[in-house]
Design a protein around this motif. Structure first.
Motif, mmCIF file in Angstrom:
data_model
loop_
_atom_site.group_PDB
_atom_site.id
_atom_site.type_symbol
_atom_site.label_atom_id
_atom_site.label_comp_id
_atom_site.label_asym_id
_atom_site.label_seq_id
_atom_site.Cartn_x
_atom_site.Cartn_y
_atom_site.Cartn_z
ATOM 1 N N PHE A 39 0.835 -1.197 0.000
ATOM 2 C CA PHE A 39 0.000 0.000 0.000
ATOM 3 C C PHE A 39 0.868 1.245 0.000
ATOM 4 C CE2 PHE A 39 -2.414 -3.373 2.012
ATOM 5 C CZ PHE A 39 -3.626 -3.300 1.356
ATOM 6 N N ASP A 40 0.277 2.369 -0.420
ATOM 7 C CA ASP A 40 0.999 3.634 -0.455
ATOM 8 C C ASP A 40 1.042 4.320 0.903
ATOM 9 O OD1 ASP A 40 1.568 3.402 -3.162
ATOM 10 O OD2 ASP A 40 -0.298 4.391 -3.744
ATOM 11 N N THR A 41 -0.010 4.149 1.719
ATOM 12 C CA THR A 41 -0.062 4.815 3.022
ATOM 13 C C THR A 41 -0.214 3.796 4.143
ATOM 14 O OG1 THR A 41 -2.455 5.066 2.989
ATOM 15 C CG2 THR A 41 -1.176 6.833 1.988
ATOM 16 N N ASP A 43 -2.212 4.109 6.686
ATOM 17 C CA ASP A 43 -3.624 3.975 7.059
ATOM 18 C C ASP A 43 -4.324 2.893 6.241
ATOM 19 O OD1 ASP A 43 -3.388 5.962 8.956
ATOM 20 O OD2 ASP A 43 -3.992 7.546 7.559
ATOM 21 N N THR A 44 -4.091 2.873 4.938
ATOM 22 C CA THR A 44 -4.745 1.856 4.103
ATOM 23 C C THR A 44 -4.215 0.460 4.418
ATOM 24 O OG1 THR A 44 -3.191 2.308 2.311
ATOM 25 C CG2 THR A 44 -5.320 3.425 2.226
ATOM 26 N N ALA A 45 -2.927 0.367 4.720
ATOM 27 C CA ALA A 45 -2.356 -0.926 5.092
ATOM 28 C C ALA A 45 -2.938 -1.405 6.417
ATOM 29 C CB ALA A 45 -0.836 -0.819 5.188
ATOM 30 N N GLU A 46 -3.117 -0.490 7.353
ATOM 31 C CA GLU A 46 -3.666 -0.861 8.654
ATOM 32 C C GLU A 46 -5.128 -1.285 8.546
ATOM 33 O OE1 GLU A 46 -4.221 0.927 13.143
ATOM 34 O OE2 GLU A 46 -2.844 1.907 11.762
ATOM 35 N N VAL A 47 -5.903 -0.600 7.713
ATOM 36 C CA VAL A 47 -7.306 -0.984 7.520
ATOM 37 C C VAL A 47 -7.386 -2.394 6.949
ATOM 38 C CG1 VAL A 47 -9.365 -0.493 6.136
ATOM 39 C CG2 VAL A 47 -8.192 1.357 7.315
ATOM 40 N N SER A 48 -6.541 -2.682 5.967
ATOM 41 C CA SER A 48 -6.527 -4.012 5.373
ATOM 42 C C SER A 48 -6.086 -5.070 6.392
ATOM 43 C CB SER A 48 -5.583 -4.032 4.173
ATOM 44 O OG SER A 48 -5.476 -5.323 3.648
#
Length: 75
Positions: A39-41, A43-48
């Motif tokens: 992921f680029d950020t 936050d998106t990696a953590e949500v996933s």
């Protein structure tokens, strides 16, 4: 009868990732020690990662920051 020749457009270059090498940039979800989604950020990696953790609580899910080379365990 001859078949018509179709013109093939040049395929877009794709980013090839290898599961056995850490990425050079971005954030990666690490599941049981294996690199999975990039992921680029953070936050998106953590949500996933949290989505995986809520569905499969027995997994060890971490977020790997390629810039600092640090893994953060999701609990």
């Amino acid at each position: 009868m001859k078949k018509p020749v179709s013109a093939i457009d040049e395929p877009e270059p794709r980013k090839v990732t290898r599961a056995d090498r850490p990425p050079a940039e971005g954030f990666v979800v690490v599941v049981d020690g294996h690199f999975k989604s990039e992921f680029d950020t953070a936050d998106t990696a953590e949500v996933s990662g949290r989505g995986l953790k809520s569905t499969y609580p027995m997994l060890q899910v971490e977020i790997y920051d390629a810039a600092t080379k640090v893994r953060t365990l999701l609990t």
